[in-house]
Structures are given as C-alpha cells and as structure tokens.
Design a protein around this motif. Structure first.
Motif, PDB file in Angstrom:
ATOM      1  N   ASP A   1     -11.203  -1.561  -5.415  1.00  0.00           N
ATOM      2  CA  ASP A   1     -10.314  -0.843  -4.505  1.00  0.00           C
ATOM      3  C   ASP A   1     -10.916  -0.759  -3.104  1.00  0.00           C
ATOM      4  O   ASP A   1     -10.226  -0.924  -2.103  1.00  0.00           O
ATOM      5  CB  ASP A   1     -10.059   0.566  -5.062  1.00  0.00           C
ATOM      6  N   PHE A   2     -12.210  -0.521  -3.037  1.00  0.00           N
ATOM      7  CA  PHE A   2     -12.909  -0.372  -1.754  1.00  0.00           C
ATOM      8  C   PHE A   2     -12.765  -1.627  -0.894  1.00  0.00           C
ATOM      9  O   PHE A   2     -12.695  -1.557   0.334  1.00  0.00           O
ATOM     10  CB  PHE A   2     -14.398  -0.082  -2.022  1.00  0.00           C
ATOM     11  N   ASP A   3     -12.720  -2.803  -1.538  1.00  0.00           N
ATOM     12  CA  ASP A   3     -12.712  -4.087  -0.825  1.00  0.00           C
ATOM     13  C   ASP A   3     -11.312  -4.660  -0.594  1.00  0.00           C
ATOM     14  O   ASP A   3     -11.181  -5.765  -0.068  1.00  0.00           O
ATOM     15  CB  ASP A   3     -13.546  -5.117  -1.602  1.00  0.00           C
ATOM     16  N   ARG A   4     -10.276  -3.911  -0.968  1.00  0.00           N
ATOM     17  CA  ARG A   4      -8.921  -4.454  -0.778  1.00  0.00           C
ATOM     18  C   ARG A   4      -8.587  -4.590   0.702  1.00  0.00           C
ATOM     19  O   ARG A   4      -8.722  -3.633   1.461  1.00  0.00           O
ATOM     20  CB  ARG A   4      -7.886  -3.545  -1.450  1.00  0.00           C
ATOM     21  N   PRO A   5      -8.129  -5.782   1.125  1.00  0.00           N
ATOM     22  CA  PRO A   5      -7.783  -5.984   2.536  1.00  0.00           C
ATOM     23  C   PRO A   5      -6.331  -5.583   2.819  1.00  0.00           C
ATOM     24  O   PRO A   5      -5.565  -5.285   1.895  1.00  0.00           O
ATOM     25  CB  PRO A   5      -7.941  -7.501   2.697  1.00  0.00           C
ATOM     26  N   LEU A   6      -5.956  -5.621   4.077  1.00  0.00           N
ATOM     27  CA  LEU A   6      -4.557  -5.419   4.449  1.00  0.00           C
ATOM     28  C   LEU A   6      -3.748  -6.639   4.010  1.00  0.00           C
ATOM     29  O   LEU A   6      -4.264  -7.750   3.948  1.00  0.00           O
ATOM     30  CB  LEU A   6      -4.417  -5.264   5.972  1.00  0.00           C
ATOM     31  N   ASN A   7      -2.459  -6.415   3.752  1.00  0.00           N
ATOM     32  CA  ASN A   7      -1.586  -7.558   3.516  1.00  0.00           C
ATOM     33  C   ASN A   7      -0.928  -7.945   4.848  1.00  0.00           C
ATOM     34  O   ASN A   7      -1.212  -7.332   5.892  1.00  0.00           O
ATOM     35  CB  ASN A   7      -0.559  -7.265   2.403  1.00  0.00           C
ATOM     36  N   ASP A   8      -0.063  -8.937   4.829  1.00  0.00           N
ATOM     37  CA  ASP A   8       0.541  -9.430   6.083  1.00  0.00           C
ATOM     38  C   ASP A   8       1.280  -8.326   6.820  1.00  0.00           C
ATOM     39  O   ASP A   8       1.204  -8.214   8.045  1.00  0.00           O
ATOM     40  CB  ASP A   8       1.509 -10.593   5.803  1.00  0.00           C
ATOM     41  N   ARG A   9       2.007  -7.509   6.070  1.00  0.00           N
ATOM     42  CA  ARG A   9       2.763  -6.431   6.703  1.00  0.00           C
ATOM     43  C   ARG A   9       1.814  -5.433   7.378  1.00  0.00           C
ATOM     44  O   ARG A   9       2.034  -4.998   8.504  1.00  0.00           O
ATOM     45  CB  ARG A   9       3.631  -5.729   5.651  1.00  0.00           C
ATOM     46  N   GLY A  10       0.726  -5.107   6.668  1.00  0.00           N
ATOM     47  CA  GLY A  10      -0.267  -4.180   7.217  1.00  0.00           C
ATOM     48  C   GLY A  10      -0.908  -4.725   8.486  1.00  0.00           C
ATOM     49  O   GLY A  10      -1.141  -3.992   9.446  1.00  0.00           O
ATOM     50  N   GLU A  11      -1.188  -6.027   8.483  1.00  0.00           N
ATOM     51  CA  GLU A  11      -1.811  -6.652   9.657  1.00  0.00           C
ATOM     52  C   GLU A  11      -0.893  -6.611  10.872  1.00  0.00           C
ATOM     53  O   GLU A  11      -1.350  -6.597  12.003  1.00  0.00           O
ATOM     54  CB  GLU A  11      -2.199  -8.107   9.328  1.00  0.00           C
ATOM     55  N   LYS A  12       0.400  -6.589  10.635  1.00  0.00           N
ATOM     56  CA  LYS A  12       1.392  -6.545  11.718  1.00  0.00           C
ATOM     57  C   LYS A  12       1.630  -5.090  12.173  1.00  0.00           C
ATOM     58  O   LYS A  12       1.764  -4.816  13.361  1.00  0.00           O
ATOM     59  CB  LYS A  12       2.693  -7.160  11.191  1.00  0.00           C
ATOM     60  N   GLU A  13       1.671  -4.181  11.193  1.00  0.00           N
ATOM     61  CA  GLU A  13       2.045  -2.805  11.514  1.00  0.00           C
ATOM     62  C   GLU A  13       0.933  -2.005  12.199  1.00  0.00           C
ATOM     63  O   GLU A  13       1.228  -1.143  13.029  1.00  0.00           O
ATOM     64  CB  GLU A  13       2.523  -2.086  10.249  1.00  0.00           C
ATOM     65  N   ALA A  14      -0.325  -2.284  11.867  1.00  0.00           N
ATOM     66  CA  ALA A  14      -1.423  -1.531  12.491  1.00  0.00           C
ATOM     67  C   ALA A  14      -1.420  -1.693  14.018  1.00  0.00           C
ATOM     68  O   ALA A  14      -1.437  -0.689  14.741  1.00  0.00           O
ATOM     69  CB  ALA A  14      -2.766  -1.921  11.880  1.00  0.00           C
ATOM     70  N   PRO A  15      -1.350  -2.936  14.555  1.00  0.00           N
ATOM     71  CA  PRO A  15      -1.292  -3.061  16.018  1.00  0.00           C
ATOM     72  C   PRO A  15      -0.037  -2.430  16.616  1.00  0.00           C
ATOM     73  O   PRO A  15      -0.080  -1.878  17.709  1.00  0.00           O
ATOM     74  CB  PRO A  15      -1.310  -4.569  16.275  1.00  0.00           C
TER      75      PRO A  15
END
Length: 169
Positions: A22-36
């Motif tokens: 769980d600690f190492d789970r990355p963002l998914n494509d949606r997360g990578e778009k929504e954070a910025p």
C-alpha cells in the motif's frame, strides 16, 4: 493573526499491481492529471504555501510534488513525514501545533480515514462524509502561533475536489 491550513488528500492511486505494498502504490492516470489541476486551482485563489508537509507514501509524494510545481513551491523544500501515513487526527494536530511561526500558509498532504476525521473537527459548520481523492479543505486559523491551534478559532472557507465547484465563504 490569521493563518491558513490547507488539508489535501492524495490524488487517485493505482491498484494495477495487486502485489504492491500500500505504501508504494503510485497515482493512476486520473490522479496524475487531477493533482496539478488542484494546484492550479489553489494558485488561482492565491493560496500559496510557505510550507508543504506530506506523508512519505508514494502517492502522497507524487501528489505533493505536482501541487508544489503548480503553486511555484520548491519540491526540494517539501517536508516528508512518515508518521502521516494513515495516521489518526491527533497526529495532524500535533504536527500543526509544532509548525514554526514564520509559516503563514501550511499545506498538509495525507490519507483517509484520518484526514476526513481531522477536517471534520476543524469547524462546527463544516463536515464531509468522506474526503474525496485530491480533495482540498482550507481553514482560516485565528492564532498568533501555530502552537495555539487546538484552542484557536478556526473556520473552513474552502472545500474543493476534482470535478466540483463548491466554495464556502
């Protein structure tokens, strides 16, 4: 004196690799778009951090860096805190109370369920059943020093999350 606390839940993360910790789970494509996008939104509202503190899990690191970039905050100055990984609300409170007084605007990037519980304790007129991924709750804190956080008058003035326009004034 008014200070501003901005609580941010990490963006959407990937479950593509079920064996990943769980600690190492990355963002998914949606997360990578929504954070910025949320970083851009905070910048447009002139909410620029003096300090960003984030859980050291991979998805919170990625979220914090993307938001920092949008608001013009040096990612090398993000403070990584392992104790924020799936912490209980009192850990957030303890962290905030120990922040140096030069910091006027503080961003904290964390996880559910602790972050939902913590933002629901900020002011009586605000509550959210579940802090959405990449959700942002900002509160004005009336305090000369962060160490007075627990007894300070606090008012949530912003609740934003991707795909929603929900301002509180």
């Amino acid at each position: 004196m008014q200070r501003t606390l901005v609580m941010i839940r990490h963006a959407k993360s990937s479950w593509a690799n079920p064996l990943q910790s769980d600690f190492d789970r990355p963002l998914n494509d949606r997360g990578e778009k929504e954070a910025p996008e949320m970083g851009e939104k905070l910048k447009s509202l002139h909410i620029i951090p003096d300090l960003i503190v984030a859980s050291s899990a991979k998805r919170t690191r990625q979220t914090a860096k993307r938001i920092a970039k949008e608001v013009g905050y040096d990612i090398d100055n993000i403070k990584w805190e392992e104790k924020l990984y799936h912490c209980i609300p009192s850990v957030f409170e303890e962290l905030v109370s120990g922040i140096g007084d030069k910091v006027k605007i503080l961003f904290i990037v964390g996880h559910n369920p602790g972050i939902t519980e913590f933002v629901n304790q900020l002011s009586p007129e605000f509550s959210v059943p579940n802090m959405p991924t990449c959700g942002v709750v900002a509160a004005h804190i009336e305090a000369k020093e962060w160490s007075n956080f627990s007894i300070a008058n606090r008012k949530v003035f912003l609740f934003e999350y991707p795909g929603n326009e929900h301002h509180i004034h």
